[in-house]
Structure formats: C-alpha cells, structure tokens
Design a protein around this motif. Sequence first.
Motif, PDB file in Angstrom:
ATOM      1  N   ILE A 135      -7.104  -5.938  13.895  1.00 39.29           N
ATOM      2  CA  ILE A 135      -7.275  -7.247  13.269  1.00 39.29           C
ATOM      3  C   ILE A 135      -6.184  -8.165  13.812  1.00 39.29           C
ATOM      4  N   GLU A 136      -6.571  -9.326  14.292  1.00 41.32           N
ATOM      5  CA  GLU A 136      -5.611 -10.284  14.833  1.00 41.32           C
ATOM      6  C   GLU A 136      -5.455 -11.456  13.860  1.00 41.32           C
ATOM      7  N   LEU A 137      -4.215 -11.770  13.534  1.00 40.72           N
ATOM      8  CA  LEU A 137      -3.928 -12.885  12.629  1.00 40.72           C
ATOM      9  C   LEU A 137      -3.021 -13.881  13.334  1.00 40.72           C
ATOM     10  N   THR A 138      -3.491 -15.107  13.484  1.00 36.21           N
ATOM     11  CA  THR A 138      -2.733 -16.168  14.139  1.00 36.21           C
ATOM     12  C   THR A 138      -2.271 -17.170  13.097  1.00 36.21           C
ATOM     13  N   ASP A 139      -0.961 -17.394  13.008  1.00 33.87           N
ATOM     14  CA  ASP A 139      -0.439 -18.350  12.031  1.00 33.87           C
ATOM     15  C   ASP A 139      -0.363 -19.739  12.654  1.00 33.87           C
ATOM     16  N   LEU A 140       0.168 -20.702  11.911  1.00 33.46           N
ATOM     17  CA  LEU A 140       0.165 -22.093  12.353  1.00 33.46           C
ATOM     18  C   LEU A 140       1.258 -22.410  13.364  1.00 33.46           C
ATOM     19  N   THR A 141       2.041 -21.410  13.762  1.00 37.60           N
ATOM     20  CA  THR A 141       2.972 -21.618  14.868  1.00 37.60           C
ATOM     21  C   THR A 141       2.322 -21.172  16.175  1.00 37.60           C
ATOM     22  N   GLY A 142       1.112 -20.642  16.094  1.00 38.05           N
ATOM     23  CA  GLY A 142       0.428 -20.136  17.269  1.00 38.05           C
ATOM     24  C   GLY A 142       0.754 -18.694  17.572  1.00 38.05           C
ATOM     25  N   THR A 143       1.527 -18.048  16.686  1.00 37.93           N
ATOM     26  CA  THR A 143       1.904 -16.648  16.876  1.00 37.93           C
ATOM     27  C   THR A 143       0.785 -15.731  16.393  1.00 37.93           C
ATOM     28  N   THR A 144       0.371 -14.810  17.241  1.00 38.18           N
ATOM     29  CA  THR A 144      -0.672 -13.858  16.899  1.00 38.18           C
ATOM     30  C   THR A 144      -0.085 -12.459  16.795  1.00 38.18           C
ATOM     31  N   LEU A 145      -0.267 -11.825  15.640  1.00 35.03           N
ATOM     32  CA  LEU A 145       0.146 -10.442  15.450  1.00 35.03           C
ATOM     33  C   LEU A 145      -1.093  -9.568  15.297  1.00 35.03           C
ATOM     34  N   LYS A 146      -0.985  -8.336  15.764  1.00 34.05           N
ATOM     35  CA  LYS A 146      -2.100  -7.399  15.663  1.00 34.05           C
ATOM     36  C   LYS A 146      -1.821  -6.388  14.558  1.00 34.05           C
ATOM     37  N   TYR A 147      -2.854  -6.112  13.771  1.00 28.11           N
ATOM     38  CA  TYR A 147      -2.771  -5.173  12.664  1.00 28.11           C
ATOM     39  C   TYR A 147      -3.823  -4.079  12.873  1.00 28.11           C
ATOM     40  N   GLU A 148      -3.472  -2.854  12.513  1.00 28.09           N
ATOM     41  CA  GLU A 148      -4.387  -1.729  12.680  1.00 28.09           C
ATOM     42  C   GLU A 148      -4.873  -1.239  11.318  1.00 28.09           C
ATOM     43  N   VAL A 149      -6.175  -1.065  11.173  1.00 28.91           N
ATOM     44  CA  VAL A 149      -6.757  -0.614   9.910  1.00 28.91           C
ATOM     45  C   VAL A 149      -6.346   0.834   9.651  1.00 28.91           C
ATOM     46  N   TYR A 150      -5.740   1.085   8.476  1.00 29.34           N
ATOM     47  CA  TYR A 150      -5.317   2.435   8.136  1.00 29.34           C
ATOM     48  C   TYR A 150      -5.996   2.970   6.883  1.00 29.34           C
ATOM     49  N   ASP A 151      -6.763   2.103   6.186  1.00 34.01           N
ATOM     50  CA  ASP A 151      -7.444   2.573   4.979  1.00 34.01           C
ATOM     51  C   ASP A 151      -8.577   1.624   4.613  1.00 34.01           C
ATOM     52  N   LYS A 152      -9.636   2.177   4.020  1.00 35.07           N
ATOM     53  CA  LYS A 152     -10.737   1.383   3.491  1.00 35.07           C
ATOM     54  C   LYS A 152     -11.348   2.152   2.327  1.00 35.07           C
ATOM     55  N   TYR A 153     -11.654   1.409   1.252  1.00 33.72           N
ATOM     56  CA  TYR A 153     -12.191   2.066   0.062  1.00 33.72           C
ATOM     57  C   TYR A 153     -12.891   1.035  -0.818  1.00 33.72           C
ATOM     58  N   ILE A 154     -13.557   1.513  -1.851  1.00 34.18           N
ATOM     59  CA  ILE A 154     -14.314   0.655  -2.765  1.00 34.18           C
ATOM     60  C   ILE A 154     -13.684   0.745  -4.154  1.00 34.18           C
ATOM     61  N   VAL A 155     -13.553  -0.409  -4.824  1.00 35.60           N
ATOM     62  CA  VAL A 155     -12.964  -0.456  -6.163  1.00 35.60           C
ATOM     63  C   VAL A 155     -13.846  -1.295  -7.082  1.00 35.60           C
ATOM     64  N   ASP A 156     -13.547  -1.230  -8.370  1.00 40.80           N
ATOM     65  CA  ASP A 156     -14.217  -2.090  -9.340  1.00 40.80           C
ATOM     66  C   ASP A 156     -13.650  -3.495  -9.233  1.00 40.80           C
ATOM     67  N   PRO A 157     -14.417  -4.514  -9.651  1.00 43.38           N
ATOM     68  CA  PRO A 157     -13.951  -5.906  -9.516  1.00 43.38           C
ATOM     69  C   PRO A 157     -12.643  -6.200 -10.243  1.00 43.38           C
ATOM     70  N   ASN A 158     -12.361  -5.478 -11.320  1.00 48.34           N
ATOM     71  CA  ASN A 158     -11.142  -5.758 -12.088  1.00 48.34           C
ATOM     72  C   ASN A 158      -9.929  -4.984 -11.584  1.00 48.34           C
ATOM     73  N   ASP A 159     -10.088  -4.218 -10.501  1.00 52.70           N
ATOM     74  CA  ASP A 159      -8.980  -3.459  -9.930  1.00 52.70           C
ATOM     75  C   ASP A 159      -8.289  -4.316  -8.868  1.00 52.70           C
ATOM     76  N   THR A 160      -7.083  -4.799  -9.190  1.00 52.03           N
ATOM     77  CA  THR A 160      -6.345  -5.682  -8.272  1.00 52.03           C
ATOM     78  C   THR A 160      -5.129  -4.994  -7.665  1.00 52.03           C
ATOM     79  N   SER A 161      -5.078  -3.670  -7.741  1.00 52.77           N
ATOM     80  CA  SER A 161      -3.916  -2.949  -7.218  1.00 52.77           C
ATOM     81  C   SER A 161      -3.747  -3.142  -5.718  1.00 52.77           C
ATOM     82  N   CYS A 162      -4.838  -3.450  -5.016  1.00 49.43           N
ATOM     83  CA  CYS A 162      -4.759  -3.623  -3.556  1.00 49.43           C
ATOM     84  C   CYS A 162      -4.005  -4.887  -3.160  1.00 49.43           C
ATOM     85  N   THR A 163      -3.738  -5.774  -4.123  1.00 55.19           N
ATOM     86  CA  THR A 163      -3.026  -7.019  -3.812  1.00 55.19           C
ATOM     87  C   THR A 163      -1.513  -6.886  -3.975  1.00 55.19           C
TER      88      THR A 163
END
Length: 269
Positions: free
Chosen positions: A210-238
Amino acid sequence: MNQILVTEKLYVTPELRRKKKIYKINFFLSVFLICLLFSYYIYAEYDKNRSEEISQEILSRLDLGGNFDEIEDNTTARVENNVLIVTIDETGSNNEEIDITKLAKDIETYIQNVENNAGQEAETIPQETYKTNSGAEYVTDAVLKIPSLDINYPVLKTADEHIDEVLKISLVKYWGRNPNEEGNYVVVGHNYKNKKMFGKLPDIQMGAIIELTDLTGTTLKYEVYDKYIVDPNDTSCTSQKTGGKKEITLITCRTYGTQRQVVKAREIK
C-alpha cells in the motif's frame, strides 16, 4: 338458454367486481413500484459514477511529485549516497557538442541548491477546501494507492458529522495523526459492487503493498500483515498503540453492512 344466461349474470357478483378492481389497482401499483425502484437504481449508479469523477478530478489537481515526462534535457545530475552522479544521454543528435563549461556551471548550481535545501522541511501543498451540494466542507489529506488491486484515490478529511456524506465521493480519513507519521492512520471507504472505492479490498493478499503519499509529496510503502472481519461496533482496530511504528488501517463494509473488513499494514523500512 335463458336459464344459462341468468346463471352467468348472477355469477358476476358485486364482491367479484370489487376483487377485480382491487387486483387492477394492485397490478398498477406493482408496475409503478418496479419503475420507481428501477429509476432509483439508475440514479444511484449515476451518483456513484459522478462521485468517482469528482474523486479523480481531485486526484488530477494534486501535484505530489511532479511530471517529468516533459523534461528534454539529456544531461541529468543526482545525488546518491552523498555522491554526485552525472549522466549524459547520448541517444540524441550525434552532431550536438556538449558545452563542458555550461555543464560545470549546472553541476555547481545543483550542488548549491542541495546544500541550501539541506535540513529544510519539505514544502507542504496547500489543502484546497471543497464543498458538497449540501455545503459540507472537506479537504484532501493524502493519496492512497494499492497497485495490486488497481486502487488509487485521494483520502479526504472532513468533520465527523459529514463523513457519511463525503464517503460517497472518495476514501475518508477516519482516525489517527497526519499521514506517514508514527501511529495508526485509519481510512474508511465504501465497498461498492462495481468494484469502485474499496470494492476490491476484501480480495487483498497478505504482503500486498500500500502506497501512501502525503501533502509534502513523500510516498511511503506499507506491507499488509493482517486482515480480518469484525462487528460494526468493534473499534479496537483504530488503536494508536503501534509501538512507535507507522501503520495504516483500511476499513470497509461486508455482508450488506452487518460486518466490517479490516486490513492492517505496516511501513516497510
């Protein structure tokens, strides 16, 4: 014969007429509702496509890295590991002579510019304020790209009460610090059936970039390490407890909004 005619006449009772009338009314109501639902579906698809156009217009107006396609200078200079590297492209005209004096001056100017800009913070691109039809204001916070899923959208930022409305336009920052800072940058997006926005997110693979470019034009790369499904009221991922690391959390709906798909990624160093 007369008896048969009388019998048939008696068979068509007022009650039968009333039922036939109700049947006709129900039939026309059903046709009307079908037409209404079909019109709503067409409008909803039009609205999604229009929102897609708006997000791409915002993306095209950003200048996060420049366009180098128009550069015609065959001589380039760059710094790698504190070493100045000069490259001369000889694929051009063979009859063109290289002005060594000019090249030396260009190199000197380049070095001075590097020294003058050393230690200075990157210039931040101003956040242009946009408005929805209802007057909700939002700005661009970053650009998120997932090459493996062909996802490339601006991440918008707005007040909490306007998130649902702005989500129709593009991805939206839900929680966290500024993009590419230490902490957990949380982004939400709709899971459209036409695969727009985060419609392909549930298909993402472990290890995807995943590439994220901020408003300075800097792009950092992120690698996916987890994926899962939760209930709508579960905000622990934040949660912002990342141990000093830079992370991204992507969230979208699953099973008609009854669940949430969560994707976690961490910066590659």
